[in-house]
Scaffold this active site. Sequence first.
Site, PDB file in Angstrom:
ATOM      1  N   LYS A  43       0.746  -1.361   0.428  1.00 19.59           N
ATOM      2  CA  LYS A  43      -0.414   0.251   0.356  1.00 19.59           C
ATOM      3  C   LYS A  43       0.698   1.385  -0.123  1.00 19.59           C
ATOM      4  O   LYS A  43       0.261   2.258  -0.339  1.00 19.59           O
ATOM      5  CB  LYS A  43      -0.654   0.231   1.264  1.00 19.59           C
ATOM      6  CG  LYS A  43      -1.489  -0.870   1.505  1.00 19.59           C
ATOM      7  CD  LYS A  43      -2.541  -0.920   2.819  1.00 19.59           C
ATOM      8  CE  LYS A  43      -2.906  -2.499   2.953  1.00 19.59           C
ATOM      9  NZ  LYS A  43      -3.572  -2.060   4.422  1.00 19.59           N
ATOM     10  N   GLY A  44       2.581   1.799   0.592  1.00 20.74           N
ATOM     11  CA  GLY A  44       3.018   2.349   0.658  1.00 20.74           C
ATOM     12  C   GLY A  44       3.233   3.161  -0.564  1.00 20.74           C
ATOM     13  O   GLY A  44       2.689   4.540  -0.602  1.00 20.74           O
ATOM     14  N   GLU A  99       7.112   2.306  -6.870  1.00 21.95           N
ATOM     15  CA  GLU A  99       7.386   1.845  -5.218  1.00 21.95           C
ATOM     16  C   GLU A  99       7.296   3.189  -4.314  1.00 21.95           C
ATOM     17  O   GLU A  99       7.890   4.330  -4.465  1.00 21.95           O
ATOM     18  CB  GLU A  99       8.380   0.716  -4.979  1.00 21.95           C
ATOM     19  CG  GLU A  99       8.061  -0.278  -4.628  1.00 21.95           C
ATOM     20  CD  GLU A  99       7.460  -0.567  -3.152  1.00 21.95           C
ATOM     21  OE1 GLU A  99       6.912   0.284  -3.148  1.00 21.95           O
ATOM     22  OE2 GLU A  99       7.294  -1.645  -2.931  1.00 21.95           O
ATOM     23  N   ASP A 100       7.355   2.989  -2.831  1.00 23.54           N
ATOM     24  CA  ASP A 100       7.234   4.004  -2.673  1.00 23.54           C
ATOM     25  C   ASP A 100       8.933   3.776  -1.881  1.00 23.54           C
ATOM     26  O   ASP A 100       9.748   4.681  -1.894  1.00 23.54           O
ATOM     27  CB  ASP A 100       6.726   3.807  -0.990  1.00 23.54           C
ATOM     28  CG  ASP A 100       6.645   2.327  -0.171  1.00 23.54           C
ATOM     29  OD1 ASP A 100       6.652   1.660  -0.673  1.00 23.54           O
ATOM     30  OD2 ASP A 100       6.286   3.124   1.023  1.00 23.54           O
ATOM     31  N   ASP A 103      14.789  -0.614   0.029  1.00 19.96           N
ATOM     32  CA  ASP A 103      15.476  -1.192   1.310  1.00 19.96           C
ATOM     33  C   ASP A 103      16.452  -2.138   1.015  1.00 19.96           C
ATOM     34  O   ASP A 103      17.611  -1.714   0.238  1.00 19.96           O
ATOM     35  CB  ASP A 103      14.418  -1.570   2.178  1.00 19.96           C
ATOM     36  CG  ASP A 103      15.107  -1.355   3.520  1.00 19.96           C
ATOM     37  OD1 ASP A 103      16.307  -1.705   3.152  1.00 19.96           O
ATOM     38  OD2 ASP A 103      13.667  -1.570   4.643  1.00 19.96           O
ATOM     39  N   LYS A 131      16.739   3.596   0.171  1.00 18.65           N
ATOM     40  CA  LYS A 131      17.710   2.819   1.102  1.00 18.65           C
ATOM     41  C   LYS A 131      18.896   3.116   0.594  1.00 18.65           C
ATOM     42  O   LYS A 131      18.941   1.384   0.661  1.00 18.65           O
ATOM     43  CB  LYS A 131      17.233   3.062   2.305  1.00 18.65           C
ATOM     44  CG  LYS A 131      16.477   3.523   3.076  1.00 18.65           C
ATOM     45  CD  LYS A 131      15.837   3.150   4.259  1.00 18.65           C
ATOM     46  CE  LYS A 131      15.296   3.881   5.331  1.00 18.65           C
ATOM     47  NZ  LYS A 131      14.435   2.629   5.951  1.00 18.65           N
ATOM     48  N   VAL A 153      11.733   5.938   7.948  1.00 22.41           N
ATOM     49  CA  VAL A 153      10.216   6.792   8.029  1.00 22.41           C
ATOM     50  C   VAL A 153       8.675   6.565   7.711  1.00 22.41           C
ATOM     51  O   VAL A 153       8.495   5.733   7.470  1.00 22.41           O
ATOM     52  CB  VAL A 153      10.325   7.489   6.763  1.00 22.41           C
ATOM     53  CG1 VAL A 153      12.627   8.709   6.511  1.00 22.41           C
ATOM     54  CG2 VAL A 153      10.969   6.659   5.604  1.00 22.41           C
ATOM     55  N   ASP A 159       3.921   3.496   6.462  1.00 17.87           N
ATOM     56  CA  ASP A 159       3.829   3.224   7.690  1.00 17.87           C
ATOM     57  C   ASP A 159       4.630   3.273   8.785  1.00 17.87           C
ATOM     58  O   ASP A 159       5.403   2.546   8.804  1.00 17.87           O
ATOM     59  CB  ASP A 159       2.410   2.616   7.339  1.00 17.87           C
ATOM     60  CG  ASP A 159       2.876   1.198   7.396  1.00 17.87           C
ATOM     61  OD1 ASP A 159       3.822   1.303   6.536  1.00 17.87           O
ATOM     62  OD2 ASP A 159       2.759   0.302   7.888  1.00 17.87           O
TER      63      ASP A 159
END
Length: 180
Positions: A43-44, A99-100, A103, A131, A153, A159
Amino acid sequence: MMHKDCERIMLTEEQLRSRVKEIALEVDERYQGKRPLVVGILKGSIIFYSDFIRHLTCPVELDFMAVSSYGSGAVSSGKLNIKKDLDRDVKGRDVIIVEDIIDSGFTLANLKALLLERGAASVIIVTLLNKAERREYDIAPDYNCFDIENEFVIGYGLDYNEMYRSLPYIGILKRSIYEK
Ligand code: PRP
């Protein structure tokens, strides 16, 4: 007004607005004359996705996937778990994954491989946040809005325990919230 659980604001609404527009226009130029399938990863990515697509002038089709990795722990292992799959067939399509955050790279490395395996003509990755120091898989976004340090974050879709997604800025979560 900053949320009380935020340590500080990392990216303001204005910074997000102008950088997202800048990246979207670069992507848009690349897809002139094409009709890409823009795939948001739930959902990000939802807020980034909706801001991003509104700058595209090329005709687009929208689709979504929800994924998670099996197992847990610091080092992702195993396979990607598809919780919601695409409605569209990607065969022969030019796909833009939105994508948000990238990582470890596990999610996007596996997703890109999967969509190519299904016959996508091309797949690019557009991320809001990167990141880089956390990377474990050999994958990089084609377009990224902001490189960030390894901070917790939240906001603008991101979230902690499903909270804070609706904050209009990206904030750093107070340690006391996730360490209690
Ligand atoms: C986040 C993010 C990516 C993934 C990145 O999703 O949206 O999908 O983690 O991590 P990786 O590069 O180590 O694979 P999350 O599982 O938090 O789900 P959400 O988007 O619903 O918040």
